[in-house]
Write an enzyme that holds these catalytic residues in place. Structure first.
Site: not given
Ligand SMILES: Cc1ncc(COP(=O)(O)O)c(C=O)c1O
Length: 396
Positions: A132, A219, A248
């Site tokens: 993702f 990532d 995040k």
């Protein structure tokens, strides 16, 4: 009237029927005053918990001084943040944006530009099944999950997906396809169900990328900033990527993302090639500086590693006789418990029991608790989650 006619918020989320009023540390309180243990941290965002005094103080002080200027001008907190992140990662420079998807967009633009500069016809990036990377057109095209892509075709071209953890598959694609310019991979797959690749995976990818002159792009949007027990998950292996993305927990709730680059990629972006109005503004960078100083000052990477050892040992002991539990896995405070059945219903049961949990990939209970929790909080989180799983699996 249909829901969309009555609800002024676009219905992109299947929300739980709860609204939180305030938070403190690892805890949240809803509008009725009920208390919940937050074992999810806004999906790996509030790693320092809620209302952390150092972050709150930094945000308030910065809001009183200067919120925003523009990337037309120098920004002292941005320069300082870039310095700290490059020092912690061993990379050379950073671009700041507002989210994980945006950070990955920068990585993908670097890969395209790198390929085009080398004269590659149709630069292509290898990404992983089950990955993702975000919801923008390029990042959903990179994502290895058809559910995220369905209905948004035509996808952005230039991606080849291979099985996660399979380095032979990467080698084969690179041998056959001279257009591959980069590999984009999560060191631990989060949304994909907390999937940990085999030991040495990143080192092997590094070797393959070097052999083919391709960029290794990690990532770390979910795994970064101490969550796995190191500053960045790649530091569990003897490897340094060419590009790394963060978001995040970088701002503990203040939106900020970053794309960092090492020697092979650091000078690809030149003035005018990319930008962001809000990216790296004084407020967001001041919050991120407070996050870094807290992680350093309170040794929270070590704390995450110590908590992790205890939590995994407890889960494995408590769940060992439950045949419905297929695997307890993860790294640091990225914790997944795979069941032999769909378990989305556990989220609502968790809310009833006063704990926020998540289900990824349909049958994996995912926990992303805060790095600042106490031993007692960790212990009671494990007990509550085990009780929930036992009751759920005993229902049939
Ligand atoms: C590994 C990873 N990359 C990228 C993203 C996208 O981040 P954002 O929602 O901030 O765009 C996420 C979000 O869950 C993620 O887990």
């Amino acid at each position: 009237m249909s829901v969309s006619e009555t609800n002024p918020v676009m219905t992109t989320y299947a929300r739980q029927p709860v609204m939180f009023r305030r938070g403190k540390g690892a805890w949240l309180w809803d509008t009725d005053g009920k208390r919940y243990f937050d074992a999810l941290c806004g999906i790996a965002v509030c790693g320092l918990g809620h209302a952390h005094p150092q972050v709150t103080e930094a945000i308030c002080a910065q809001a009183a001084e200067l919120l925003h200027t523009s990337n037309l001008y120098r920004i002292d907190h941005q320069e300082k943040l870039a310095e700290l992140l490059t020092r912690a990662s061993g990379l050379d420079n950073a671009f700041f944006c507002n989210s994980g998807a945006e950070a990955n967009e920068v990585a993908l633009k670097i890969a395209r530009r790198y390929g085009n500069d080398l004269g590659v016809d149709g630069p292509t990036v290898i990404t992983m099944d089950g990955s993702f990377h975000g919801r923008t057109m390029a990042t959903l095209s990179a994502t290895g999950n058809p559910k995220v892509q369905q209905g948004f075709e035509p996808l952005v071209p230039g991606f080849i997906h291979v099985p996660y953890g399979d380095t032979d598959a990467v080698s084969e694609v690179m041998a056959q396809n001279k257009n591959v310019v980069a590999v984009l991979v999560e060191p631990v797959q989060g949304e994909g169900g907390v999937v940990v690749p085999p030991d040495g995976y990143l080192e092997s990818l590094r070797t393959i990328c070097d052999r083919h002159d391709a960029l290794l792009m990690l990532d770390e949007v979910q795994s970064g900033m101490g969550r796995t027990g190191k500053w960045f998950a790649f530091q569990h292996e003897n490897v340094v990527p060419d590009v790394m993305t963060l978001a995040k927990s970088l701002g503990n709730g203040v939106p900020i993302g970053a794309c960092l680059a090492g020697p092979k990629a650091a000078n690809i972006m030149q003035p005018g090639m990319h930008g962001s109005t809000f990216g790296g503004n004084p407020l967001a960078c001041r919050a991120a500086l407070a996050v870094i100083s807290t992680i350093n000052g309170d040794s929270l990477t070590d704390r995450a590693a110590a908590l992790s050892q205890r939590i995994f040992a407890d889960f494995k002991k408590k769940l060992k006789d439950l045949s419905a539990v297929k695997e307890v896995r993860g790294k640091g405070l990225m914790i997944g418990i795979e069941l032999d059945r769909s378990c989305g219903e556990l989220v609502a049961r968790g809310l009833d029991a006063g704990v926020l949990i998540n289900v990824a990939a349909d049958n994996v209970v995912r926990l992303l608790p805060p790095l600042i929790m106490s031993d007692d909080e960790a212990g009671s989180m494990v007990s509550t989650v085990c009780d929930l799983i036992e009751a759920f699996c005993g229902d049939d």
